[in-house]
Enzyme design. Structure first.
Site, PDB file in Angstrom:
ATOM      1  N   VAL A   1     -42.435 -16.749  63.413  1.00  0.00           N
ATOM      2  CA  VAL A   1     -41.280 -16.796  64.309  1.00  0.00           C
ATOM      3  C   VAL A   1     -41.704 -16.365  65.717  1.00  0.00           C
ATOM      4  CG1 VAL A   1     -39.091 -15.642  64.863  1.00  0.00           C
ATOM      5  CG2 VAL A   1     -39.501 -16.518  62.554  1.00  0.00           C
TER       6      VAL A   1
ATOM      7  N   SER B   1     -42.401  -6.243  62.275  1.00  0.00           N
ATOM      8  CA  SER B   1     -42.826  -7.601  62.595  1.00  0.00           C
ATOM      9  C   SER B   1     -42.880  -7.804  64.099  1.00  0.00           C
ATOM     10  CB  SER B   1     -41.845  -8.599  61.990  1.00  0.00           C
ATOM     11  OG  SER B   1     -42.204  -9.906  62.373  1.00  0.00           O
TER      12      SER B   1
ATOM     13  N   LYS C   1     -35.221 -10.887  56.393  1.00  0.00           N
ATOM     14  CA  LYS C   1     -35.584 -10.971  54.975  1.00  0.00           C
ATOM     15  C   LYS C   1     -35.170  -9.689  54.260  1.00  0.00           C
ATOM     16  CE  LYS C   1     -39.726 -12.800  56.128  1.00  0.00           C
ATOM     17  NZ  LYS C   1     -39.541 -13.752  57.220  1.00  0.00           N
TER      18      LYS C   1
ATOM     19  N   ASP D   1     -42.092 -10.370  65.313  1.00  0.00           N
ATOM     20  CA  ASP D   1     -40.884 -11.164  65.588  1.00  0.00           C
ATOM     21  C   ASP D   1     -39.917 -10.365  66.467  1.00  0.00           C
ATOM     22  OD1 ASP D   1     -41.990 -12.975  63.832  1.00  0.00           O
ATOM     23  OD2 ASP D   1     -40.375 -12.867  62.343  1.00  0.00           O
TER      24      ASP D   1
ATOM     25  N   GLU E   1     -40.564 -23.419  62.819  1.00  0.00           N
ATOM     26  CA  GLU E   1     -41.808 -22.660  62.609  1.00  0.00           C
ATOM     27  C   GLU E   1     -42.606 -23.248  61.440  1.00  0.00           C
ATOM     28  OE1 GLU E   1     -42.335 -19.642  60.185  1.00  0.00           O
ATOM     29  OE2 GLU E   1     -40.270 -19.171  59.662  1.00  0.00           O
TER      30      GLU E   1
ATOM     31  N   LYS F   1     -52.224 -17.520  59.261  1.00  0.00           N
ATOM     32  CA  LYS F   1     -50.886 -17.170  59.765  1.00  0.00           C
ATOM     33  C   LYS F   1     -51.075 -16.557  61.149  1.00  0.00           C
ATOM     34  CE  LYS F   1     -47.358 -13.644  58.727  1.00  0.00           C
ATOM     35  NZ  LYS F   1     -46.931 -12.621  57.756  1.00  0.00           N
TER      36      LYS F   1
HETATM   37  N1  PSU Z   1     -38.536 -17.113  56.929  1.00  0.00           N
HETATM   38  C1  PSU Z   1     -38.718 -17.578  55.663  1.00  0.00           C
HETATM   39  N2  PSU Z   1     -39.990 -17.576  55.163  1.00  0.00           N
HETATM   40  C2  PSU Z   1     -41.073 -17.122  55.891  1.00  0.00           C
HETATM   41  C3  PSU Z   1     -40.860 -16.634  57.215  1.00  0.00           C
HETATM   42  C4  PSU Z   1     -39.574 -16.655  57.686  1.00  0.00           C
HETATM   43  O1  PSU Z   1     -37.761 -17.979  54.991  1.00  0.00           O
HETATM   44  O2  PSU Z   1     -42.210 -17.152  55.390  1.00  0.00           O
HETATM   45  C5  PSU Z   1     -42.061 -16.146  58.024  1.00  0.00           C
HETATM   46  C6  PSU Z   1     -41.810 -16.307  59.522  1.00  0.00           C
HETATM   47  O3  PSU Z   1     -42.884 -17.052  60.047  1.00  0.00           O
HETATM   48  C7  PSU Z   1     -41.803 -14.897  60.056  1.00  0.00           C
HETATM   49  C8  PSU Z   1     -42.784 -14.229  59.137  1.00  0.00           C
HETATM   50  O4  PSU Z   1     -42.178 -14.836  61.402  1.00  0.00           O
HETATM   51  O5  PSU Z   1     -42.362 -14.738  57.859  1.00  0.00           O
HETATM   52  C9  PSU Z   1     -42.731 -12.701  59.247  1.00  0.00           C
HETATM   53  O6  PSU Z   1     -43.980 -12.171  58.911  1.00  0.00           O
HETATM   54  P1  PSU Z   1     -44.336 -10.639  59.295  1.00  0.00           P
HETATM   55  O7  PSU Z   1     -43.347  -9.821  58.515  1.00  0.00           O
HETATM   56  O8  PSU Z   1     -45.758 -10.434  58.834  1.00  0.00           O
HETATM   57  O9  PSU Z   1     -44.184 -10.540  60.767  1.00  0.00           O
HETATM   58 MN    MN Z   2     -46.247  -6.373  59.570  1.00  0.00          MN
END
Ligand code: PSU
Ligand code: MN
Length: 295
Positions: free
Chosen positions: A103, A135, A154, A137, A22, A83
């Site tokens: 992701v 997410s 995370k 994801d 990614e 993003k």
């Molecule tokens: N893993 C990491 N750093 C990141 C991400 C994943 O170590 O920055 C990114 C990925 O692209 C994941 C995104 O899809 O963070 C999630 O963002 P959100 O919570 O807004 O969906």
């Molecule tokens: Mn969100």
């Protein structure tokens, strides 16, 4: 519709293993100038392990699977890189913008491109305290047959909530050489994993059993814990402060995750960055081993 790099095209026609990578981690997850260096190092690890790296992004509206060095540099250093999640893809294409893919969006494009193994750092999931901030994801994992290697979700997220959602979506979660669900910056999130695997051959066997069972509508999550974790007390302190700072600054939507990661990297004076880099490198190597085992 997809522009493949020469390297990925060659690997595809020769039937060699490919690992999708990614790009949001490069543009919005890691600080400059380390982000570009890490992107290059991660691709090198995949090659050394015997697979072909395919970093995915959109450049001037075109979907790219496999980036040239100048394109990787643009994702890392251009301030106009947005993003992009899955819902943004058609819009970015139509408006000819350039975007890094999350992701969710990366898995979507990888699937379109016929690539079934993918490495990231930590998955997105359910955000703490915000019932409707989940997410995209999760939705992608629920609907795309891809093997994704990560260090859990995370630790800024609601881990318990995310695990429940994965169960609802019937997404298998495997612990690579562990029974503990990894906590991204931490080796152990405090939650158990029911299914431990000790080799890539076991992962390949599970992958290959799914089509006949018709349980291959979704992803397989392979979790790979970081070996040298962040100091626990430092982690918890920064997490509390970061969540409070996000609230105070009214950070919402897709800005939340990049804000918290950046908060961690600054407040820990680079310790979380060190761990994040360890994670993405080790996950990329394991993903390459899995891609080879699936061939
Ligand atoms: N893993 C990491 N750093 C990141 C991400 C994943 O170590 O920055 C990114 C990925 O692209 C994941 C995104 O899809 O963070 C999630 O963002 P959100 O919570 O807004 O969906
Ligand atoms: Mn969100």
């Amino acid at each position: 519709m997809i522009r493949f790099s020469d390297e990925v095209l060659e690997a595809q026609s020769a039937g060699r293993p490919i690992v999708a990578l990614e790009s949001t981690i490069i543009s919005h997850g890691l600080p400059r100038p380390r982000n570009f260096e890490v992107a290059v190092e991660v691709e090198a690890i995949v090659r050394e392990t015997g697979a072909t790296p395919a970093t995915i992004a959109l450049i001037d509206g075109a979907i790219h699977v496999g980036l040239e060095s100048s394109q990787l540099d643009r994702i890392a250093n251009d301030d106009n890189i947005v993003k992009a999640s899955t819902r943004d893809l058609a819009i970015i294409q139509a408006t000819k913008q350039s975007a890094a893919t999350t992701v969710a969006a990366t898995a979507h494009i990888a699937h379109l491109a016929g690539i079934s193994v993918f490495a990231t750092g930590g998955l997105g999931g359910v955000h703490r305290g915000h019932t409707y901030d989940e997410s995209a994801d999760l939705q992608a994992l629920a609907t795309l047959p891809i093997a994704i290697v990560c260090a859990g979700v995370k630790s800024i997220l609601d881990v318990a909530g995310t695990l429940e959602r994965l169960e609802t979506f019937a997404v298998p979660v495997l612990g690579y050489k562990t029974n503990k669900f990894p906590g991204f910056y931490l080796t152990d999130s405090g939650f158990e994993i029911e299914h431990r695997v000790d080799s890539v051959a076991e992962i390949a066997a599970i992958w290959k059993n799914r089509p006949a069972l018709k349980t291959n509508h979704c992803a397989i999550v392979v979790t790979n814990p970081v070996k040298n974790q962040m100091d626990l007390a430092l982690h918890n302190q920064i997490l509390n402060d970061g969540l409070a700072a996000a609230e105070k600054n009214h950070i919402t939507g897709k800005a939340v995750t990049p804000f918290l990661l950046e908060y961690f990297h600054t407040a820990s004076k680079g310790e979380s960055l060190r761990v994040n880099i360890d994670i993405i490198k080790s996950n990329s190597q394991l993903a390459a081993e899995i891609a080879i085992a699936l061939k």
